[in-house]
Write a protein that holds these residues in place. Structure first.
Motif, PDB file in Angstrom:
ATOM      1  N   VAL A 183      -6.028  13.190  -0.256  1.00  0.00           N
ATOM      2  CA  VAL A 183      -5.170  12.071   0.104  1.00  0.00           C
ATOM      3  C   VAL A 183      -5.495  10.892  -0.815  1.00  0.00           C
ATOM      4  CG1 VAL A 183      -4.520  10.424   1.911  1.00  0.00           C
ATOM      5  CG2 VAL A 183      -5.043  12.796   2.514  1.00  0.00           C
ATOM      6  N   HIS A 198      -4.875   6.798  -1.305  1.00  0.00           N
ATOM      7  CA  HIS A 198      -4.414   5.548  -0.700  1.00  0.00           C
ATOM      8  C   HIS A 198      -4.546   4.457  -1.756  1.00  0.00           C
ATOM      9  CE1 HIS A 198      -5.114   1.709   1.491  1.00  0.00           C
ATOM     10  NE2 HIS A 198      -4.160   2.159   2.266  1.00  0.00           N
ATOM     11  N   TYR A 213      -9.470  10.743  -1.163  1.00  0.00           N
ATOM     12  CA  TYR A 213     -10.141  11.314  -0.001  1.00  0.00           C
ATOM     13  C   TYR A 213      -9.941  12.832   0.060  1.00  0.00           C
ATOM     14  CZ  TYR A 213     -11.736  12.079   4.714  1.00  0.00           C
ATOM     15  OH  TYR A 213     -12.439  12.548   5.792  1.00  0.00           O
ATOM     16  N   GLY A 260      -5.372  -3.490  -7.969  1.00  0.00           N
ATOM     17  CA  GLY A 260      -5.641  -3.023  -6.617  1.00  0.00           C
ATOM     18  C   GLY A 260      -6.789  -2.046  -6.545  1.00  0.00           C
ATOM     19  N   LEU A 261      -6.765  -1.227  -5.496  1.00  0.00           N
ATOM     20  CA  LEU A 261      -7.836  -0.269  -5.249  1.00  0.00           C
ATOM     21  C   LEU A 261      -7.246   1.079  -4.845  1.00  0.00           C
ATOM     22  CD1 LEU A 261     -11.038  -0.212  -4.998  1.00  0.00           C
ATOM     23  CD2 LEU A 261     -10.675  -0.411  -2.535  1.00  0.00           C
ATOM     24  N   THR A 293      -8.104   4.778  -3.312  1.00  0.00           N
ATOM     25  CA  THR A 293      -9.101   5.581  -2.602  1.00  0.00           C
ATOM     26  C   THR A 293      -8.663   7.040  -2.645  1.00  0.00           C
ATOM     27  OG1 THR A 293      -9.783   3.757  -1.184  1.00  0.00           O
ATOM     28  CG2 THR A 293     -10.236   5.972  -0.380  1.00  0.00           C
ATOM     29  N   SER A 352     -13.570   5.361  -4.264  1.00  0.00           N
ATOM     30  CA  SER A 352     -12.595   4.283  -4.456  1.00  0.00           C
ATOM     31  C   SER A 352     -12.771   3.701  -5.855  1.00  0.00           C
ATOM     32  CB  SER A 352     -12.773   3.180  -3.411  1.00  0.00           C
ATOM     33  OG  SER A 352     -12.494   3.677  -2.120  1.00  0.00           O
ATOM     34  N   GLN A 408       0.854  -1.187   0.000  1.00  0.00           N
ATOM     35  CA  GLN A 408       0.000   0.000   0.000  1.00  0.00           C
ATOM     36  C   GLN A 408       0.888   1.234   0.000  1.00  0.00           C
ATOM     37  OE1 GLN A 408      -2.308   0.342   3.619  1.00  0.00           O
ATOM     38  NE2 GLN A 408      -0.484   0.298   4.918  1.00  0.00           N
ATOM     39  N   SER A 409       0.341   2.354  -0.408  1.00  0.00           N
ATOM     40  CA  SER A 409       1.062   3.617  -0.261  1.00  0.00           C
ATOM     41  C   SER A 409       0.081   4.768  -0.152  1.00  0.00           C
ATOM     42  CB  SER A 409       2.050   3.830  -1.409  1.00  0.00           C
ATOM     43  OG  SER A 409       1.390   3.886  -2.641  1.00  0.00           O
ATOM     44  N   LEU A 410       0.556   5.844   0.462  1.00  0.00           N
ATOM     45  CA  LEU A 410      -0.245   7.063   0.666  1.00  0.00           C
ATOM     46  C   LEU A 410       0.408   8.213  -0.089  1.00  0.00           C
ATOM     47  CD1 LEU A 410      -0.970   7.123   4.518  1.00  0.00           C
ATOM     48  CD2 LEU A 410      -2.686   7.062   2.706  1.00  0.00           C
ATOM     49  N   ILE A 444      -3.834   0.315  -2.556  1.00  0.00           N
ATOM     50  CA  ILE A 444      -3.503  -0.993  -1.997  1.00  0.00           C
ATOM     51  C   ILE A 444      -3.632  -2.014  -3.126  1.00  0.00           C
ATOM     52  CG2 ILE A 444      -5.872  -1.458  -1.149  1.00  0.00           C
ATOM     53  CD1 ILE A 444      -4.516  -2.814   1.304  1.00  0.00           C
ATOM     54  N   GLY A 445      -2.722  -2.984  -3.154  1.00  0.00           N
ATOM     55  CA  GLY A 445      -2.786  -4.002  -4.207  1.00  0.00           C
ATOM     56  C   GLY A 445      -1.434  -4.649  -4.390  1.00  0.00           C
TER      57      GLY A 445
END
Lengths: 139, 139, 139
Positions: A133, A135, A41, A36-37, A39, A102, A3-5, A137-138
């Motif tokens: 932001v 996010h 925000y 992945g996904l 998001t 997302s 994951q990364s932000l 993940i994957g």
């Protein structure tokens, strides 16, 4: 699984929709995630997010006209007036749209539909620096 | 932790809500995930997603009536008219509902409430083939 | 990568916004996740979720007034009346707001904006026990 932000700052210039699809994709270029996904925000309550058609700019104009009509601005219409006559309408317009979105990814690409773009919807009359932001993940 | 992506095509027959809960569950049957998160993503800007009561079909009728009233159709009401008088209202109705929904899973089941169903909300008058992406992550 | 599921029960006292930010943070205290994604899911169709300003309580009053005006209650306005005159308006108000919200986390904290709070929006006149599911994924 990884994951990364990421942080994205969007400068707005008064009310309206600002497309941020390209800026988001740019942040994802160096993220080594194939499937992945994502998001997205929005850290504000007087700006929001929307996925909309990015082919005809008139769509954005009509969206803005609609929200201006359904959530009118004006002195005496709302109890919360201290931050200006466009502040409470901004909160309501944000409530009617999205603070978070997302979107699935495949082959390193967002699975947006052909005509879909990701927009930041600025609801205040003055220019603002809006913080988004991301996010992911994957793997 | 594992993830998988699935594609769901929904045939619509004009404006209205189409329940897709069973079709989604069917896709998840062979996904070996006990606990996790399902994301449902709609790749269109004139159809959208909604979680609503699936006990009384009148709820769907009233929802449709409400959105028809609050976002009227008609020539001269919108700048974006080139794709028909029901196109711009479709975009606005999509903006007021959801393009994406995420639902937690436990014991291999979606944690929907007792009366909750997942719906595709078709906003165009003509039948369409709508493409939904499902992303599941968990273990 | 780890995940966990939590249940939050919120007692409501008639229509209005109930801030649940502190109750959610409390559930996350013992979740050993530094960076990740929290998903908040509402298992009801007559209550919903909203991220809004938590500085001035007048914002919540104005939000409630707006939704009461735009989705009026009353006998004869809706086909679905069997559960009371406030039931169908509750479903519509839920459709216009959110059933689910996802918020990124960093340093073990939700990345909410300075003035953002997470609210449960009760749309029914009677008190209810509302069930919220929290899904956290990250590491």
């Amino acid at each position: 699984m990884r994951q990364s932000l990421h942080r994205l700052v969007v400068e707005t210039h008064g009310q309206g929709l600002v497309e941020i699809t390209a800026a988001i994709k740019e942040r994802l270029v160096h993220v080594d995630i194939n499937e992945g996904l994502l998001t997205v925000y929005c850290r504000h309550t007087s700006a929001s997010l929307l996925i909309q058609e990015n082919a005809d700019p008139d769509v954005c104009k009509d969206l803005q006209t609609f929200f201006a009509k359904i959530v009118p601005e004006g002195r005496g219409l709302y109890v919360h007036e201290s931050e200006g006559p466009d502040d409470m309408p901004a909160h309501i317009r944000a409530a009617l749209t999205q603070t978070q979105l997302s979107i699935p990814m495949r082959d390193g690409e967002l699975l947006l539909g052909t005509w879909q773009g990701i927009y930041l919807f600025e609801h205040r009359r003055e220019p603002h620096r809006r913080e988004i932001v991301l996010h992911v993940i994957g793997e």
